[in-house]
Design a protein around this motif. Structure first.
Motif, PDB file in Angstrom:
ATOM      1  N   PRO A   3       0.952  -0.984   0.152  1.00  0.00           N
ATOM      2  CA  PRO A   3      -0.002  -0.208   0.700  1.00  0.00           C
ATOM      3  C   PRO A   3       0.408   0.479   0.174  1.00  0.00           C
ATOM      4  N   GLU A   4       2.206   1.091   0.393  1.00  0.00           N
ATOM      5  CA  GLU A   4       2.705   2.283   0.446  1.00  0.00           C
ATOM      6  C   GLU A   4       3.248   2.553  -0.632  1.00  0.00           C
ATOM      7  N   GLU A   5       4.372   1.783  -1.346  1.00  0.00           N
ATOM      8  CA  GLU A   5       4.389   1.983  -2.841  1.00  0.00           C
ATOM      9  C   GLU A   5       3.541   2.002  -3.318  1.00  0.00           C
ATOM     10  N   LEU A   6       1.652   2.252  -3.362  1.00  0.00           N
ATOM     11  CA  LEU A   6       1.292   2.216  -4.179  1.00  0.00           C
ATOM     12  C   LEU A   6       0.785   4.170  -4.313  1.00  0.00           C
ATOM     13  N   LEU A   7       0.881   4.031  -2.587  1.00  0.00           N
ATOM     14  CA  LEU A   7       0.797   4.587  -2.484  1.00  0.00           C
ATOM     15  C   LEU A   7       1.195   6.360  -3.239  1.00  0.00           C
ATOM     16  N   GLY A   8       3.056   6.093  -2.986  1.00  0.00           N
ATOM     17  CA  GLY A   8       4.242   6.725  -3.442  1.00  0.00           C
ATOM     18  C   GLY A   8       3.874   6.773  -5.482  1.00  0.00           C
ATOM     19  N   ILE A   9       3.197   6.669  -6.137  1.00  0.00           N
ATOM     20  CA  ILE A   9       3.195   6.102  -7.474  1.00  0.00           C
ATOM     21  C   ILE A   9       2.188   7.736  -7.506  1.00  0.00           C
ATOM     22  N   ASN A  10       1.619   8.251  -6.333  1.00  0.00           N
ATOM     23  CA  ASN A  10       0.373   9.099  -6.879  1.00  0.00           C
ATOM     24  C   ASN A  10       1.473  10.589  -7.203  1.00  0.00           C
ATOM     25  N   LYS A  11       0.640  11.252  -8.102  1.00  0.00           N
ATOM     26  CA  LYS A  11       1.114  12.589  -7.457  1.00  0.00           C
ATOM     27  C   LYS A  11      -0.366  13.879  -7.306  1.00  0.00           C
ATOM     28  N   PHE A  12       1.115  14.651  -6.668  1.00  0.00           N
ATOM     29  CA  PHE A  12       0.507  15.942  -6.366  1.00  0.00           C
ATOM     30  C   PHE A  12       0.680  16.901  -6.128  1.00  0.00           C
ATOM     31  N   ALA A  13      -0.367  18.290  -6.790  1.00  0.00           N
ATOM     32  CA  ALA A  13      -0.009  18.968  -6.799  1.00  0.00           C
ATOM     33  C   ALA A  13      -0.629  20.181  -6.078  1.00  0.00           C
ATOM     34  N   VAL A  14       0.261  20.868  -5.266  1.00  0.00           N
ATOM     35  CA  VAL A  14      -0.437  21.022  -4.012  1.00  0.00           C
ATOM     36  C   VAL A  14      -0.443  22.319  -4.338  1.00  0.00           C
ATOM     37  N   ASP A  71     -20.287  16.200  12.384  1.00  0.00           N
ATOM     38  CA  ASP A  71     -20.994  16.759  13.236  1.00  0.00           C
ATOM     39  C   ASP A  71     -20.437  17.960  14.184  1.00  0.00           C
ATOM     40  N   LYS A  72     -18.809  17.345  14.806  1.00  0.00           N
ATOM     41  CA  LYS A  72     -18.399  18.808  15.473  1.00  0.00           C
ATOM     42  C   LYS A  72     -18.219  20.355  14.737  1.00  0.00           C
ATOM     43  N   GLY A  73     -17.964  20.231  13.525  1.00  0.00           N
ATOM     44  CA  GLY A  73     -17.437  20.898  12.713  1.00  0.00           C
ATOM     45  C   GLY A  73     -16.445  21.920  13.020  1.00  0.00           C
ATOM     46  N   ILE A  74     -15.511  21.103  13.226  1.00  0.00           N
ATOM     47  CA  ILE A  74     -13.937  21.674  13.340  1.00  0.00           C
ATOM     48  C   ILE A  74     -12.885  21.394  12.088  1.00  0.00           C
ATOM     49  N   ILE A  75     -13.667  20.495  10.458  1.00  0.00           N
ATOM     50  CA  ILE A  75     -13.370  19.820   9.503  1.00  0.00           C
ATOM     51  C   ILE A  75     -13.756  21.360   8.439  1.00  0.00           C
ATOM     52  N   LYS A  76     -12.702  22.122   7.788  1.00  0.00           N
ATOM     53  CA  LYS A  76     -13.691  22.719   6.322  1.00  0.00           C
ATOM     54  C   LYS A  76     -13.178  21.256   5.744  1.00  0.00           C
ATOM     55  N   TRP A  77     -13.790  21.115   5.016  1.00  0.00           N
ATOM     56  CA  TRP A  77     -13.264  20.769   3.972  1.00  0.00           C
ATOM     57  C   TRP A  77     -13.898  21.349   2.433  1.00  0.00           C
ATOM     58  N   THR A  78     -12.945  20.815   1.329  1.00  0.00           N
ATOM     59  CA  THR A  78     -13.593  21.490   0.007  1.00  0.00           C
ATOM     60  C   THR A  78     -12.247  20.812  -0.761  1.00  0.00           C
ATOM     61  N   TYR A  79     -12.653  20.444  -1.911  1.00  0.00           N
ATOM     62  CA  TYR A  79     -11.481  19.518  -2.885  1.00  0.00           C
ATOM     63  C   TYR A  79     -11.101  20.765  -3.524  1.00  0.00           C
ATOM     64  N   PRO A  80      -9.512  20.808  -4.002  1.00  0.00           N
ATOM     65  CA  PRO A  80      -8.870  21.818  -4.594  1.00  0.00           C
ATOM     66  C   PRO A  80      -8.820  21.724  -5.277  1.00  0.00           C
ATOM     67  N   ARG A  81      -8.853  23.915  -5.455  1.00  0.00           N
ATOM     68  CA  ARG A  81      -8.822  24.458  -6.825  1.00  0.00           C
ATOM     69  C   ARG A  81      -8.415  23.575  -7.750  1.00  0.00           C
ATOM     70  N   GLY A  82      -8.718  23.785  -9.241  1.00  0.00           N
ATOM     71  CA  GLY A  82      -8.825  23.069 -10.363  1.00  0.00           C
ATOM     72  C   GLY A  82      -6.800  23.159 -10.537  1.00  0.00           C
ATOM     73  N   THR A  83      -6.427  22.155 -11.000  1.00  0.00           N
ATOM     74  CA  THR A  83      -5.519  21.898 -11.384  1.00  0.00           C
ATOM     75  C   THR A  83      -4.519  21.488 -10.052  1.00  0.00           C
ATOM     76  N   PHE A  84      -4.764  21.418  -9.049  1.00  0.00           N
ATOM     77  CA  PHE A  84      -4.359  21.228  -7.460  1.00  0.00           C
ATOM     78  C   PHE A  84      -4.947  19.841  -7.515  1.00  0.00           C
ATOM     79  N   GLY A  85      -4.155  19.009  -5.679  1.00  0.00           N
ATOM     80  CA  GLY A  85      -4.274  17.967  -5.664  1.00  0.00           C
ATOM     81  C   GLY A  85      -3.823  16.376  -6.561  1.00  0.00           C
ATOM     82  N   VAL A  86      -4.299  15.694  -6.002  1.00  0.00           N
ATOM     83  CA  VAL A  86      -4.053  14.352  -6.218  1.00  0.00           C
ATOM     84  C   VAL A  86      -3.890  13.587  -7.432  1.00  0.00           C
ATOM     85  N   ALA A  87      -2.863  13.156  -8.574  1.00  0.00           N
ATOM     86  CA  ALA A  87      -3.793  12.630  -9.891  1.00  0.00           C
ATOM     87  C   ALA A  87      -3.254  10.798  -9.756  1.00  0.00           C
ATOM     88  N   PHE A  88      -4.527  10.411  -9.441  1.00  0.00           N
ATOM     89  CA  PHE A  88      -3.727   8.750  -9.221  1.00  0.00           C
ATOM     90  C   PHE A  88      -3.497   7.979 -10.384  1.00  0.00           C
TER      91      PHE A  88
END
Ligand code: SF4
Length: 91
Positions: A3-14, A71-88
């Motif tokens: 699983p760690e090696e598979l995760l390492g294949i992904n590309k991230f545009a941070v 339900d806790k209101g702790i996390i403000k979650w959205t998808y990354p803006r366009g062109t950013f984020g994970v590429a599987f």
């Protein structure tokens, strides 16, 4: 591959200018269960000195932390803006 090696294949545009997941640390400190520490498949939530540390850079955008914390209101979650984020890269 492991699983760690598979995760390492992904590309991230941070997106360095805008985090797509933001924690309210004050409310987070009141959460006893802290399910985020065990549900994130990328292990982005860690405990340091009794406080939850989070780094959105390796986020797989699965939404699990949002669900367990909704339900806790702790996390403000959205998808990354366009062109950013994970590429599987496998599948
Ligand atoms: Fe982890 Fe998924 Fe939340 Fe991203 S969306 S931080 S991978 S649990």
């Amino acid at each position: 591959l492991s699983p760690e090696e598979l995760l390492g294949i992904n590309k991230f545009a941070v997106d360095e200018d805008e985090a797509h997941i933001v924690l309210d640390k004050a409310i987070c400190a009141t959460c006893k269960e802290k399910p985020c520490l065990v549900v994130c498949p990328a292990v982005l939530y860690t405990l340091k000195g009794g406080e939850v540390n989070f780094d959105y850079a390796g986020c797989l955008e699965c939404g699990t932390c949002r669900v367990v914390c909704k339900d806790k209101g702790i996390i403000k979650w959205t998808y990354p803006r366009g062109t950013f984020g994970v590429a599987f890269r496998c599948g």
